[in-house]
Design an enzyme around this catalytic site. Structure first.
Site, PDB file in Angstrom:
ATOM      1  N   GLY A  71       7.328  32.932 -25.660  1.00 48.27           N
ATOM      2  CA  GLY A  71       6.266  32.614 -26.606  1.00 48.27           C
ATOM      3  C   GLY A  71       6.503  33.220 -27.982  1.00 48.27           C
ATOM      4  N   THR A  72       6.996  34.443 -28.028  1.00 55.85           N
ATOM      5  CA  THR A  72       7.206  35.104 -29.319  1.00 55.85           C
ATOM      6  C   THR A  72       8.206  34.317 -30.164  1.00 55.85           C
ATOM      7  OG1 THR A  72       6.722  37.235 -28.323  1.00 55.85           O
ATOM      8  CG2 THR A  72       7.926  37.273 -30.404  1.00 55.85           C
ATOM      9  N   ASN A 147      -5.611  35.116 -25.514  1.00 54.80           N
ATOM     10  CA  ASN A 147      -5.108  35.920 -24.395  1.00 54.80           C
ATOM     11  C   ASN A 147      -6.112  36.955 -23.889  1.00 54.80           C
ATOM     12  OD1 ASN A 147      -3.945  36.380 -27.134  1.00 54.80           O
ATOM     13  ND2 ASN A 147      -3.582  38.432 -26.314  1.00 54.80           N
ATOM     14  N   GLN A 175      -1.313  30.793 -23.542  1.00 58.40           N
ATOM     15  CA  GLN A 175      -2.306  31.130 -22.515  1.00 58.40           C
ATOM     16  C   GLN A 175      -3.060  29.891 -22.018  1.00 58.40           C
ATOM     17  OE1 GLN A 175      -2.584  33.892 -20.929  1.00 58.40           O
ATOM     18  NE2 GLN A 175      -1.549  35.371 -22.234  1.00 58.40           N
ATOM     19  N   HIS A 197       6.596  32.937 -18.463  1.00 60.26           N
ATOM     20  CA  HIS A 197       6.063  33.984 -17.586  1.00 60.26           C
ATOM     21  C   HIS A 197       4.544  34.027 -17.528  1.00 60.26           C
ATOM     22  CE1 HIS A 197       5.048  37.512 -20.330  1.00 60.26           C
ATOM     23  NE2 HIS A 197       5.694  36.746 -21.176  1.00 60.26           N
ATOM     24  N   THR A 233      23.619  29.635 -25.961  1.00 57.21           N
ATOM     25  CA  THR A 233      23.809  29.037 -24.637  1.00 57.21           C
ATOM     26  C   THR A 233      22.502  29.053 -23.862  1.00 57.21           C
ATOM     27  OG1 THR A 233      26.094  29.764 -24.675  1.00 57.21           O
ATOM     28  CG2 THR A 233      25.185  29.235 -22.508  1.00 57.21           C
ATOM     29  N   CYS A 322      -1.593  50.793 -28.174  1.00 51.26           N
ATOM     30  CA  CYS A 322      -1.314  52.162 -28.567  1.00 51.26           C
ATOM     31  C   CYS A 322      -0.643  52.124 -29.930  1.00 51.26           C
ATOM     32  CB  CYS A 322      -0.416  52.800 -27.526  1.00 51.26           C
ATOM     33  SG  CYS A 322      -0.411  54.559 -27.684  1.00 51.26           S
TER      34      CYS A 322
END
Ligand code: PLP
Length: 388
Positions: A71-72, A147, A175, A197, A233, A322
């Site tokens: 996704g990034t 998300n 999402q 994922h 590839t 964080c």
């Protein structure tokens, strides 16, 4: 201890059928999909089959599918690849950092960016998008599903605004994919990103849909892979897995499994709210994907809740990040107007296809008792309880 995983918006387990489909491509079917010999033809056929499957999931042509690393990369490729110096971009304050930080970077290199706000349910008002248009606006990037809250944006309306203004429209559907049906024609987007994922394929593979005829500047320079839109590839096992996950997602819609999931999510949410006072759903009242519920529990620390539940075998999450050693509340929840203590007291429950009704029963037993215990330990809550 039985472990229950309700953090599927962070990542999902690879489904057994998906693992089975990808396994040969780690072993005997190892060819480079660009090679012209038997080994290459075998993997090329598998990649093209997966491309067809993902195209069916999104309602587009196979040639409009670009395989990426996730996704990034899809978000970055769309945002950087559809704009250039001097352009204006419209996005929202609740996008994933893959979009927000890509936009921040472009601001440093000569683009202007407008971050439209959201209301208390985390919905973007399409009229705000319309009002933000400028003569040099080149791209609108508004996510399909958030998300943190699972809230679905009015992407079809935003797509119309973009089309009328002749501006590119990208939507981050990471999402949404596999959770709600997606039709790129209805959304009228030029670009849409998804990630393996988040839909029971492995980490490190994704897709950017890019409408035929849309000029896209690549991020990487190298070979002519993916019609020169993404050099490198191909990750054949990952691509095969994503294709299989797309097929399984389509079958699950046909079987109405999304309805079952939303019924389980609602049972979990209502059961928790009924047993925990001073709690509520973030994004309530807005359309949501069927698997996500984000709930605040006043007078608790979300991090303490995640750790306590983890010790009992239940995995959930907070949207906190964080930063410089301090825990910052989720930018999504604060953009919705939540007080920072309430944003810190929010927990995301996200279901996946591997979850069972029994998982929900167990979560329903664990969550209220954990809240009660943490509140007993909270001096702020004890003070309120004693004075009332
Ligand atoms: N966009 C959204 C909405 C996400 O939730 C995520 C991951 O959490 C991403 C983009 C990034 O996807 P990936 O982890 O595949 O890079």
């Amino acid at each position: 201890m039985r472990r229950i995983y309700l953090d599927n918006n962070a990542t999902t387990p690879v489904l057994p059928e998906v693992l089975e489909a990808m396994r040969p491509y780690f072993g005997e079917r190892f060819g480079n999909a660009s090679s012209i010999h038997h080994h290459g033809q075998e993997t090329r056929a598998a990649v093209e089959h997966a491309r067809d499957s993902v195209a069916s999931l999104l309602g587009c042509r196979a040639a409009e599918i670009v395989f990426t690393s996730g996704g990034t990369e899809g978000d970055n490729l769309a945002i950087a690849g559809l704009t250039s110096e001097g352009d204006h971009i419209i996005t929202s304050s609740i996008e994933h950092h893959a979009v927000l930080h890509a936009c921040k970077h472009l601001e440093e290199t000569g683009c202007d960016v407008t971050y439209v706000p959201v209301d208390g349910r985390s919905l973007v008002d399409p009229d705000d998008v319309r009002r933000a248009l400028r003569p040099n606006t080149k791209l609108i990037s508004i996510m399909m599903a958030n998300n943190e809250t699972g809230v679905l944006q009015l992407v079809e309306e935003i797509g119309k605004i973009a089309a009328e203004a002749d501006v590119h429209f990208h939507t981050d559907a990471v999402q949404a994919a596999g959770k709600v049906p997606i039709d790129v024609q209805r959304i009228a987007c030029d670009a849409l990103s998804i990630s393996g994922h988040k839909m029971h394929a492995p980490q490190g593979v994704g897709v950017l849909y890019i409408r035929k005829g849309t000029r896209l500047e690549p991020l990487f320079y190298g070979g002519r892979h993916e019609r020169s839109r993404r050099a490198g590839t191909e990750n054949v096992p990952g691509i095969v897995a994503l294709g299989k996950a797309a097929e399984l997602a389509m079958q699950s819609f046909e079987r109405g499994e999304d309805k079952t999931m939303s019924a389980w999510r609602d049972r979990l949410q209502q059961g928790i709210l009924a047993q925990a006072e001073e709690s509520g759903v973030n994004g309530a009242g807005a359309p949501r994907v069927p698997n996500t519920s984000n709930v605040y529990f006043d007078h608790i620390e979300g991090e303490a809740m995640v750790i306590s539940l983890d010790l009992k075998g239940l995995a959930v999450s907070t949207g906190a990040a964080c930063s410089s050693g301090a825990i910052e509340p989720s930018h999504v929840l604060t953009a919705m107007g939540l007080r920072s203590d309430r944003a810190r007291a929010s927990i995301r429950f996200s279901l996946g296809r591997q979850n069972t009704s029994e998982d929900i029963d167990i979560a329903l037993a664990l969550v209220p008792e954990t809240i009660a215990r943490l509140r007993e330990l909270s001096p702020a809550y004890r003070k309120i309880a004693i004075s009332s």
